[in-house]
Design a protein around this motif. Structure first.
Motif, PDB file in Angstrom:
ATOM      1  N   LEU A  13      -8.403  -0.580   4.749  1.00 18.68           N
ATOM      2  CA  LEU A  13      -8.135  -1.921   4.219  1.00 18.68           C
ATOM      3  C   LEU A  13      -9.390  -2.510   3.588  1.00 18.68           C
ATOM      4  CD1 LEU A  13      -5.952  -3.407   7.118  1.00 18.68           C
ATOM      5  CD2 LEU A  13      -5.169  -2.761   4.829  1.00 18.68           C
ATOM      6  N   PRO A  17      -9.496  -3.265  -1.046  1.00 15.81           N
ATOM      7  CA  PRO A  17      -8.870  -4.590  -0.916  1.00 15.81           C
ATOM      8  C   PRO A  17      -7.908  -4.960  -2.040  1.00 15.81           C
ATOM      9  CG  PRO A  17     -11.148  -4.791  -1.601  1.00 15.81           C
ATOM     10  CD  PRO A  17     -10.927  -3.339  -1.234  1.00 15.81           C
ATOM     11  N   GLN A  23      -2.964  -1.802   1.272  1.00 18.70           N
ATOM     12  CA  GLN A  23      -2.877  -3.005   2.086  1.00 18.70           C
ATOM     13  C   GLN A  23      -1.546  -3.130   2.826  1.00 18.70           C
ATOM     14  OE1 GLN A  23      -5.719  -5.149   2.401  1.00 18.70           O
ATOM     15  NE2 GLN A  23      -6.503  -3.302   1.409  1.00 18.70           N
ATOM     16  N   CYS A  27      -1.549  -3.052   6.836  1.00 18.71           N
ATOM     17  CA  CYS A  27      -1.174  -4.252   7.589  1.00 18.71           C
ATOM     18  C   CYS A  27       0.021  -3.974   8.491  1.00 18.71           C
ATOM     19  CB  CYS A  27      -0.872  -5.402   6.628  1.00 18.71           C
ATOM     20  SG  CYS A  27      -2.339  -6.087   5.821  1.00 18.71           S
ATOM     21  N   ALA A  56      -6.358  -9.406   3.352  1.00 15.11           N
ATOM     22  CA  ALA A  56      -5.199  -8.877   2.623  1.00 15.11           C
ATOM     23  C   ALA A  56      -4.221  -9.987   2.275  1.00 15.11           C
ATOM     24  CB  ALA A  56      -4.501  -7.799   3.453  1.00 15.11           C
ATOM     25  N   HIS A  60      -3.454 -11.021  -1.682  1.00 15.82           N
ATOM     26  CA  HIS A  60      -2.127 -10.663  -2.203  1.00 15.82           C
ATOM     27  C   HIS A  60      -1.068 -11.689  -1.791  1.00 15.82           C
ATOM     28  CE1 HIS A  60      -3.871  -6.837  -3.344  1.00 15.82           C
ATOM     29  NE2 HIS A  60      -4.406  -6.781  -2.136  1.00 15.82           N
ATOM     30  N   VAL A  66       3.045  -7.058   1.582  1.00 16.60           N
ATOM     31  CA  VAL A  66       1.839  -7.380   2.368  1.00 16.60           C
ATOM     32  C   VAL A  66       2.118  -8.567   3.274  1.00 16.60           C
ATOM     33  CG1 VAL A  66      -0.564  -8.131   2.271  1.00 16.60           C
ATOM     34  CG2 VAL A  66       0.271  -6.436   0.640  1.00 16.60           C
ATOM     35  N   THR A  70       2.801  -8.194   7.472  1.00 14.47           N
ATOM     36  CA  THR A  70       1.682  -8.702   8.238  1.00 14.47           C
ATOM     37  C   THR A  70       2.117  -9.754   9.251  1.00 14.47           C
ATOM     38  OG1 THR A  70       0.231  -8.281   6.385  1.00 14.47           O
ATOM     39  CG2 THR A  70      -0.593  -9.793   8.024  1.00 14.47           C
TER      40      THR A  70
END
Length: 72
Positions: A13, A17, A23, A27, A56, A60, A66, A70
């Motif tokens: 990660l 980036p 990512q 995540c 992240a 994003h 993402v 997450t």
């Protein structure tokens, strides 16, 4: 719990980036790991996973993969 595996995910990660293709699964992996108990969640924290995930999320904001993987 293999903390080395968590460190590898966090390193990926941090190294990539701007790559959503890194990512999103990174995540998702960290999120999944935290659900295996307190020791696993602590391994993510100790490896810098929280900071990597926050980075992240900030990098994003419009990437559903993402964001969803997450905080789902």
């Amino acid at each position: 719990m293999d903390a080395d595996g968590v460190a590898v995910v966090v390193a990926a990660l941090q190294a990539h980036p701007s790559e959503v293709s890194v990512q999103q699964p990174g995540c998702a992996a960290l999120f999944s790991i935290t659900h295996f108990g307190a020791a696993c969640a602590q391994a993510v924290v100790d490896a810098g996973g929280v900071a990597a995930v926050v980075t992240a999320l900030q990098a994003h904001p419009s990437e559903v993969g993402v964001q969803g993987d997450t905080i789902a």
